[in-house]
Design a protein around this motif. Structure first.
Motif: not given
Length: 106
Positions: A7-10, A16-26
């Motif tokens: 439940p604690e979302a960034p 937006d400011g994170q460098a590199g590859p990111v996967l957000l899963e909702f």
């Protein structure tokens, strides 16, 4: 790879400011579509250990999901250096997700 929706979302600015590859899963832990997508995700994620994975619990009043205009669960958003490169909604096969990983994790 994360296994439970949290439940604690960034904050959006942090994503937006994170460098590199990111996967957000909702999604949510009780969602049958979300549960069905976990085996394909595990297969597609293999070899992509350098991808930061956020498994975000979504729902009404959750600002991060609204900021990405999430409508259905699960929704997978593939980002590189804060920029959306691919989006997959309700995948049924690992190949559906592999396309997104290829966009962010060459």
């Amino acid at each position: 790879m994360k296994t439970s929706y949290i439940p604690e979302a960034p904050q959006r600015a942090d994503i937006d400011g994170q460098a590199g590859p990111v996967l957000l899963e909702f999604g949510t832990n009780g969602c049958p579509h979300c549960m069905a997508a976990q085996a394909p995700l595990q297969q597609a994620f293999a070899g992509s250990e350098g991808v930061t994975h956020y498994k975000v619990e979504d729902g009404p009043g959750r600002p991060l999901g609204r900021s990405f205009r999430v409508k259905l669960w699960p929704t997978f958003i593939f980002l590189l250096d804060g920029e959306e490169k691919a989006r997959v909604v309700r995948p049924l096969r690992a190949d559906d997700l592999s396309v997104g990983f290829a966009q962010i994790d060459p």
